[in-house]
Motif scaffolding. Sequence first.
Motif, PDB file in Angstrom:
ATOM      1  N   MET A   1      17.646  43.490  47.518  1.00  0.00           N
ATOM      2  CA  MET A   1      16.930  42.230  47.712  1.00  0.00           C
ATOM      3  C   MET A   1      16.098  42.299  48.989  1.00  0.00           C
ATOM      4  O   MET A   1      16.505  42.907  49.970  1.00  0.00           O
ATOM      5  CB  MET A   1      17.913  41.060  47.840  1.00  0.00           C
TER       6      MET A   1
ATOM      7  N   ARG B   1      14.276  40.751  52.445  1.00  0.00           N
ATOM      8  CA  ARG B   1      14.875  40.012  53.561  1.00  0.00           C
ATOM      9  C   ARG B   1      14.805  38.510  53.344  1.00  0.00           C
ATOM     10  O   ARG B   1      15.768  37.778  53.588  1.00  0.00           O
ATOM     11  CB  ARG B   1      14.143  40.400  54.852  1.00  0.00           C
TER      12      ARG B   1
ATOM     13  N   ILE C   1      14.631  36.795  50.561  1.00  0.00           N
ATOM     14  CA  ILE C   1      15.540  36.385  49.488  1.00  0.00           C
ATOM     15  C   ILE C   1      16.988  36.384  49.982  1.00  0.00           C
ATOM     16  O   ILE C   1      17.772  35.487  49.672  1.00  0.00           O
ATOM     17  CB  ILE C   1      15.355  37.310  48.271  1.00  0.00           C
ATOM     18  N   GLU C   2      17.340  37.394  50.779  1.00  0.00           N
ATOM     19  CA  GLU C   2      18.692  37.465  51.339  1.00  0.00           C
ATOM     20  C   GLU C   2      18.938  36.311  52.311  1.00  0.00           C
ATOM     21  O   GLU C   2      20.043  35.744  52.350  1.00  0.00           O
ATOM     22  CB  GLU C   2      18.885  38.800  52.051  1.00  0.00           C
ATOM     23  N   GLU C   3      17.918  35.928  53.084  1.00  0.00           N
ATOM     24  CA  GLU C   3      18.072  34.815  54.025  1.00  0.00           C
ATOM     25  C   GLU C   3      18.394  33.512  53.290  1.00  0.00           C
ATOM     26  O   GLU C   3      19.242  32.724  53.743  1.00  0.00           O
ATOM     27  CB  GLU C   3      16.790  34.641  54.839  1.00  0.00           C
TER      28      GLU C   3
ATOM     29  N   LEU D   1      19.858  33.235  50.405  1.00  0.00           N
ATOM     30  CA  LEU D   1      21.229  33.361  49.906  1.00  0.00           C
ATOM     31  C   LEU D   1      22.228  32.990  50.993  1.00  0.00           C
ATOM     32  O   LEU D   1      23.170  32.216  50.764  1.00  0.00           O
ATOM     33  CB  LEU D   1      21.482  34.790  49.421  1.00  0.00           C
ATOM     34  N   GLN D   2      22.019  33.520  52.190  1.00  0.00           N
ATOM     35  CA  GLN D   2      22.952  33.241  53.281  1.00  0.00           C
ATOM     36  C   GLN D   2      22.919  31.773  53.689  1.00  0.00           C
ATOM     37  O   GLN D   2      23.960  31.176  54.011  1.00  0.00           O
ATOM     38  CB  GLN D   2      22.617  34.135  54.484  1.00  0.00           C
TER      39      GLN D   2
ATOM     40  N   PRO E   1      25.088  32.377  43.539  1.00  0.00           N
ATOM     41  CA  PRO E   1      24.802  33.688  44.154  1.00  0.00           C
ATOM     42  C   PRO E   1      24.560  34.796  43.130  1.00  0.00           C
ATOM     43  O   PRO E   1      23.644  35.616  43.294  1.00  0.00           O
ATOM     44  CB  PRO E   1      26.049  33.964  45.004  1.00  0.00           C
TER      45      PRO E   1
ATOM     46  N   TRP F   1      21.186  34.263  41.553  1.00  0.00           N
ATOM     47  CA  TRP F   1      20.135  34.574  42.523  1.00  0.00           C
ATOM     48  C   TRP F   1      19.941  36.076  42.657  1.00  0.00           C
ATOM     49  O   TRP F   1      18.820  36.572  42.667  1.00  0.00           O
ATOM     50  CB  TRP F   1      20.525  33.958  43.864  1.00  0.00           C
ATOM     51  N   ARG F   2      21.057  36.810  42.734  1.00  0.00           N
ATOM     52  CA  ARG F   2      20.949  38.267  42.855  1.00  0.00           C
ATOM     53  C   ARG F   2      20.343  38.888  41.592  1.00  0.00           C
ATOM     54  O   ARG F   2      19.548  39.814  41.653  1.00  0.00           O
ATOM     55  CB  ARG F   2      22.328  38.867  43.128  1.00  0.00           C
TER      56      ARG F   2
ATOM     57  N   ALA G   1      16.609  38.477  41.554  1.00  0.00           N
ATOM     58  CA  ALA G   1      15.863  38.947  42.724  1.00  0.00           C
ATOM     59  C   ALA G   1      14.659  39.815  42.368  1.00  0.00           C
ATOM     60  O   ALA G   1      13.587  39.652  42.939  1.00  0.00           O
ATOM     61  CB  ALA G   1      16.800  39.698  43.668  1.00  0.00           C
TER      62      ALA G   1
END
Length: 254
Positions: free
Chosen positions: A1, A3, A5-7, A9-10, A125, A128-129, A132
């Motif tokens: 993923m 950055r 997209i990962e942000e 998610l977090q 989650p 979302w993954r 991605a």
Amino acid sequence: MGRFIEEQLQQVLRLQVRLYACRERLLAATDPEALHDLRIALRKLRSLLQPLRGVPACAALQQQAAELGRSSGPLRDLEVLIAHLHRQGRHDAVNLRQPRLLAGYAALLAGAELPALFEALDQWPQLWRQAADAELRGLAKRVRRRLAKQQRRLAEALVDPAHDRHRLRLLIKRVRYGAEAYPKLSGLTAKTQARLKVAQAALGDWHDLLQWLQRAEQEADLAMCVTPWRTALQAAEAAADQALLALQEDFISV
């Protein structure tokens, strides 16, 4: 993923933890700020999701967050009224409404909206993954465009001589919270965000007073508050208009 997209998610995972904590505080029935904090966390979640409209992975979570927002809104309005009446020393009016507030907490906890939201959060989650690579390509650019579109709508409404304070309040909330959710993409300065906050607060005071006056038409024990509320409403309208005028300077070139 990527950055970005990962942000996101977090951020959603952190908000999920906050929402769980707020639910536990509501269950304990000892924290008068629990519902308020739950709605703040919910607002932050919805602000993250709003520019992601059209992403299938977010559809269920968006729907459940919106439904909980709608169902908990009237209960928060009652909380705000009771707090105001308490500050004014209207203890009989407070005591009359307190059982209704407690019953509202119980109904919210027993209702379907909270479990449905948490189920959607648990599933999100993985969705979302999985999305991605296909659905989320170029997402940051899409979010930036949608934030800019929200800002243009607000700019147009601010200069409309027949502006509707209700609509302006909603537009300001959307722009402000969108900027908070995506500070690197909004393009708004700290000064503009501060003015948005001032304008939202002024319109919020006006909106509360308007609601209370409408309640007073149906709830006889509030009649004693009508005269001071009408006076306060006039002052709130003036404060809101002044804040909106200041805000025009920031959006005149949007």
